[in-house]
Design a protein around this motif. Structure first.
Motif, PDB file in Angstrom:
ATOM      1  N   CYS A   1       0.975   5.105  12.324  1.00 45.55           N
ATOM      2  CA  CYS A   1       1.668   4.552  11.156  1.00 45.55           C
ATOM      3  C   CYS A   1       1.134   3.164  10.815  1.00 45.55           C
ATOM      4  CB  CYS A   1       3.177   4.480  11.409  1.00 45.55           C
ATOM      5  SG  CYS A   1       3.979   6.092  11.439  1.00 45.55           S
TER       6      CYS A   1
ATOM      7  N   ASN B   1      -0.426   2.248   7.357  1.00 44.57           N
ATOM      8  CA  ASN B   1       0.176   1.134   6.610  1.00 44.57           C
ATOM      9  C   ASN B   1      -0.815  -0.009   6.383  1.00 44.57           C
ATOM     10  OD1 ASN B   1       2.709   2.283   6.271  1.00 44.57           O
ATOM     11  ND2 ASN B   1       3.445   1.561   8.243  1.00 44.57           N
ATOM     12  N   LYS B   2      -2.037   0.203   6.818  1.00 46.56           N
ATOM     13  CA  LYS B   2      -3.136  -0.751   6.612  1.00 46.56           C
ATOM     14  C   LYS B   2      -2.911  -2.107   7.288  1.00 46.56           C
ATOM     15  CE  LYS B   2      -4.890   1.484   2.449  1.00 46.56           C
ATOM     16  NZ  LYS B   2      -4.985   2.708   3.127  1.00 46.56           N
TER      17      LYS B   2
ATOM     18  N   ASN C   1       5.519  -2.187  11.669  1.00 48.22           N
ATOM     19  CA  ASN C   1       5.746  -1.086  10.733  1.00 48.22           C
ATOM     20  C   ASN C   1       6.940  -1.360   9.823  1.00 48.22           C
ATOM     21  OD1 ASN C   1       3.665   0.882  11.082  1.00 48.22           O
ATOM     22  ND2 ASN C   1       4.525   1.380  13.082  1.00 48.22           N
TER      23      ASN C   1
ATOM     24  N   SER D   1       5.849  -3.947   7.322  1.00 46.87           N
ATOM     25  CA  SER D   1       4.975  -3.303   6.351  1.00 46.87           C
ATOM     26  C   SER D   1       5.796  -2.543   5.308  1.00 46.87           C
ATOM     27  CB  SER D   1       4.021  -2.352   7.073  1.00 46.87           C
ATOM     28  OG  SER D   1       3.213  -1.666   6.154  1.00 46.87           O
ATOM     29  N   PHE D   2       6.835  -1.888   5.747  1.00 43.45           N
ATOM     30  CA  PHE D   2       7.712  -1.166   4.826  1.00 43.45           C
ATOM     31  C   PHE D   2       8.439  -2.129   3.893  1.00 43.45           C
ATOM     32  CE2 PHE D   2      12.037   0.251   3.867  1.00 43.45           C
ATOM     33  CZ  PHE D   2      11.759   1.379   3.103  1.00 43.45           C
TER      34      PHE D   2
ATOM     35  N   ILE E   1       7.660  -5.099   2.935  1.00 43.13           N
ATOM     36  CA  ILE E   1       6.749  -5.750   1.988  1.00 43.13           C
ATOM     37  C   ILE E   1       6.509  -4.844   0.779  1.00 43.13           C
ATOM     38  CG2 ILE E   1       4.325  -6.430   1.679  1.00 43.13           C
ATOM     39  CD1 ILE E   1       4.453  -7.569   4.532  1.00 43.13           C
ATOM     40  N   ARG E   2       6.522  -3.540   1.022  1.00 46.22           N
ATOM     41  CA  ARG E   2       6.210  -2.581  -0.054  1.00 46.22           C
ATOM     42  C   ARG E   2       7.389  -2.267  -0.959  1.00 46.22           C
ATOM     43  NH1 ARG E   2       2.472  -1.842   3.704  1.00 46.22           N
ATOM     44  NH2 ARG E   2       0.478  -0.905   3.267  1.00 46.22           N
ATOM     45  N   ILE E   3       8.618  -2.580  -0.536  1.00 42.05           N
ATOM     46  CA  ILE E   3       9.773  -2.233  -1.401  1.00 42.05           C
ATOM     47  C   ILE E   3      10.147  -3.368  -2.323  1.00 42.05           C
ATOM     48  CG2 ILE E   3      10.691  -0.507   0.140  1.00 42.05           C
ATOM     49  CD1 ILE E   3      12.813  -2.555   1.017  1.00 42.05           C
TER      50      ILE E   3
END
Length: 130
Positions: free
Chosen positions: A65, A69-70, A122, A125-126, A128-130
């Motif tokens: 993951c 998630n880079k 992880n 990372s999540f 940051i994306r929302i």
């Protein structure tokens, strides 16, 4: 592609194989095909193998993951190396005639701390994306 996870899963396989061979060898020597009978040596070998199987799949999933998630590969390699080191130290503590408790604890600390780092990265990372 998840090459870092592929690398670490391959490295960890060899430790898994060593632990499995240890169980098989002790089963053969003690003529116990199921369970561990009254053999402390076999109980210890089964415990080491079982413990490995409890932690490694989840860690590899989190590592994959992280790659997807880079998260920077050098960070994944560092955390993966810490996790692998922890699993190796933990396994080594079990492969001795008398278990080395200090070594076992150190192995679990590396295991837990690296898994915590994977989980936190992880989650970040999540978020940051929302």
């Amino acid at each position: 592609m998840i090459p870092v996870t592929a690398l670490f899963s391959s490295i960890l396989f060899f430790l898994y194989f060593r632990l499995a061979k240890n169980v098989i060898a002790i089963r053969h020597k003690s003529k116990i095909s199921l369970g561990f009978g009254k053999s402390k040596e076999l109980e210890q070998a089964i415990s080491a193998h079982s413990n490995f199987n409890q932690y490694v799949p989840l860690a590899l999933l989190m590592m994959a993951c992280m790659e997807l998630n880079k998260i920077h590969f050098s960070l994944i390699i560092l955390i993966g190396a810490c996790f692998t080191f922890g699993r190796m130290v933990h396994a080594k503590s079990f492969l001795k005639k008398t278990m080395d408790i200090k070594q076992r604890v150190m192995g679990m600390k590396f295991t837990f701390y690296s898994m915590i780092a994977m989980a936190v990265l992880n989650i970040i990372s999540f978020l940051i994306r929302i």
